[in-house]
Write a protein that holds these residues in place. Structure first.
Motif, short mmCIF file in Angstrom:
data_model
loop_
_atom_site.label_atom_id
_atom_site.label_comp_id
_atom_site.label_asym_id
_atom_site.label_seq_id
_atom_site.Cartn_x
_atom_site.Cartn_y
_atom_site.Cartn_z
N PHE A 116 0.60 -1.19 0.02
CA PHE A 116 0.05 0.09 -0.01
C PHE A 116 0.95 1.27 0.11
N THR A 117 1.97 1.04 0.63
CA THR A 117 2.91 2.35 0.77
C THR A 117 3.52 2.83 -0.38
N LEU A 118 3.39 1.53 -1.41
CA LEU A 118 4.12 2.16 -3.02
C LEU A 118 3.16 2.90 -3.79
N LEU A 119 1.87 2.87 -3.18
CA LEU A 119 0.79 3.65 -3.99
C LEU A 119 0.48 5.09 -3.18
N PHE A 120 0.61 4.95 -2.06
CA PHE A 120 0.15 6.22 -1.05
C PHE A 120 1.12 6.24 -0.09
N ASN A 121 1.56 7.63 0.22
CA ASN A 121 2.37 8.03 1.43
C ASN A 121 1.79 9.02 2.26
N GLY A 122 2.32 9.44 3.36
CA GLY A 122 1.58 10.24 4.50
C GLY A 122 1.72 11.62 3.94
N GLY A 123 2.46 12.18 2.72
CA GLY A 123 2.44 13.33 2.40
C GLY A 123 3.60 14.32 2.79
N LEU A 124 3.90 15.21 2.14
CA LEU A 124 5.20 15.95 2.67
C LEU A 124 5.15 16.84 3.98
N ILE A 125 3.92 17.42 4.24
CA ILE A 125 3.91 17.89 5.69
C ILE A 125 3.72 16.96 6.87
N PRO A 126 2.77 16.16 6.67
CA PRO A 126 2.89 15.11 7.89
C PRO A 126 4.08 14.33 8.14
N THR A 127 4.96 14.12 7.06
CA THR A 127 6.25 13.56 6.90
C THR A 127 7.23 14.44 7.84
N TYR A 128 7.34 15.67 7.58
CA TYR A 128 8.20 16.74 7.89
C TYR A 128 7.55 16.83 9.53
N LEU A 129 6.43 16.82 9.78
CA LEU A 129 5.79 16.92 11.31
C LEU A 129 6.47 15.66 12.01
N VAL A 130 6.51 14.61 11.54
CA VAL A 130 7.10 13.29 12.17
C VAL A 130 8.50 13.44 12.52
N VAL A 131 9.27 13.87 11.41
CA VAL A 131 10.68 13.96 11.47
C VAL A 131 10.74 15.03 12.62
N GLN A 132 10.10 16.17 12.74
CA GLN A 132 10.47 17.40 13.63
C GLN A 132 9.91 16.75 15.19
N GLY A 133 8.95 16.00 15.04
CA GLY A 133 8.59 15.38 16.37
C GLY A 133 9.69 14.49 16.91
N LEU A 134 10.05 13.76 16.14
CA LEU A 134 11.34 12.70 16.60
C LEU A 134 12.70 13.49 16.99
N GLY A 135 12.71 14.81 16.78
CA GLY A 135 13.72 15.43 17.04
C GLY A 135 14.91 15.17 16.27
N LEU A 136 14.83 15.16 15.00
CA LEU A 136 15.55 14.72 13.88
C LEU A 136 16.13 15.84 12.97
N LEU A 137 15.29 17.03 13.09
CA LEU A 137 15.53 18.07 12.24
C LEU A 137 17.13 18.69 12.44
N ASN A 138 17.89 19.04 11.54
CA ASN A 138 19.13 19.45 11.53
C ASN A 138 20.06 18.51 12.03
N THR A 139 19.61 17.45 11.92
CA THR A 139 20.84 16.24 12.11
C THR A 139 20.94 15.41 10.91
N VAL A 140 22.03 14.60 10.76
CA VAL A 140 22.31 13.72 9.66
C VAL A 140 21.22 12.68 9.72
N TRP A 141 20.80 12.36 10.75
CA TRP A 141 20.09 11.22 10.98
C TRP A 141 18.54 11.43 10.09
N ALA A 142 18.13 12.69 9.93
CA ALA A 142 16.94 13.32 8.97
C ALA A 142 17.17 12.53 7.92
#
Length: 291
Positions: A116-142
């Motif tokens: 299913f993830t091959l056809l649909f994904n969470g979208g740009l903004i939700p993905t950014y919010l997830v990365v931000q919520g995990l504290g990965l912004l501005n790190t190489v792990w992002a």
């Protein structure tokens, strides 16, 4: 010595000629890129297609390495490619191997969820919010963690495992090996072809990735190679647009810089590919027979 009839010898020579012509046609774009990268702007504009540069210059490469953070970008990209590809292969293997077993509870639902993830994904903004919520912004792990598992690669590896003879694992279990021991010592050594194939897919993705560096990073020291190359190219274009039309000789060739960027980006992957080429075709063939 094998005897060939005159017709067979003629067909063999024609095949050789066609293969040589095809090889030249495939190699010429790479040759052209290298030639333009060491040619002055005036020659590129005057000739269009260059077979050999009249005046050899490394100005484009000097511009690429002159205080633009290219070396640091190479370090970031190499780290991302090595660490990211290793984690990708490990998690893809751990996902695909259980899914290849028909007795796995909930196997159809898990497979559908991955496909299913091959056809649909969470979208740009939700993905950014997830990365931000995990504290990965501005790190190489992002650049690594959001893409740890690729659904397409899981399907390839799962299909490969399904084609392995079940007698191999059954014999290991008869000898007293558990599931984990069978997976680590029996199955894993047999996965070299598909590992090389999927590993190349992941490595090329990490090496060429650009958008996530723009989205998740603000620190210039963490910018991957593609972002830095783009910044250098934009800088050269801006310098040339501001340069006087009477100072053409002092301008850096935009065409040469573009081609130099292609060379610096492609060369490392081309250097690695010959070592895994013998596994690549076999891995794609074995992993793509079944869906």
């Amino acid at each position: 010595m094998e005897y060939l009839s005159p017709g067979e010898r003629a067909a063999k020579h024609i095949n050789h000629i066609l293969l040589i012509v095809l090889a030249v046609l495939c190699l010429f774009p790479f040759y052209y890129v290298v030639v333009v990268s060491v040619s002055p702007e005036s020659e590129v504009i005057r000739k269009g297609i260059i077979w050999f540069p009249e005046r050899f210059t490394l100005t484009a490469y000097k511009e690429m390495f002159s205080g633009q953070g290219l070396i640091q970008a190479y370090k970031v990209t190499v780290f991302r490619t090595i660490v990211g590809t290793t984690l990708n292969l490990l998690l893809t293997f751990m996902t695909a191997y259980p899914l290849s077993k028909k007795m796995l509870p909930g196997r159809p639902g898990l497979t559908f969820y991955i496909v299913f993830t091959l056809l649909f994904n969470g979208g740009l903004i939700p993905t950014y919010l997830v990365v931000q919520g995990l504290g990965l912004l501005n790190t190489v792990w992002a650049l690594i963690i959001p893409g740890l598992i690729g659904a397409f690669n899981v399907i390839i590896m799962k299909s490969f495992f399904e084609q392995l003879p079940p007698e191999i694992e059954e014999s290991a279990k008869v000898d007293g090996a558990g599931d984990l021991q069978t997976m680590a010592k029996i199955v894993f050594p047999l996965t070299l072809p598909v590992m090389a194939t999927v590993g190349l897919f992941y490595a090329v993705f990490h090496w060429n990735s650009y958008f996530d560096g723009v989205m998740y990073l603000n620190n210039p020291e963490l910018n991957p190679l593609q972002v830095v190359l783009r910044n250098i190219l934009l800088s050269v274009q801006m310098q040339n647009s501001e340069a006087s039309q009477y100072a053409e000789n002092s301008m850096v060739s935009t065409h040469a810089v573009k081609m130099a960027a292609v060379v610096l980006t492609t060369l490392p992957i081309l250097a690695v590919y010959p070592f895994i080429q013998k596994y690549f075709t076999q891995g794609v063939t074995l992993g793509a027979v079944k869906g």
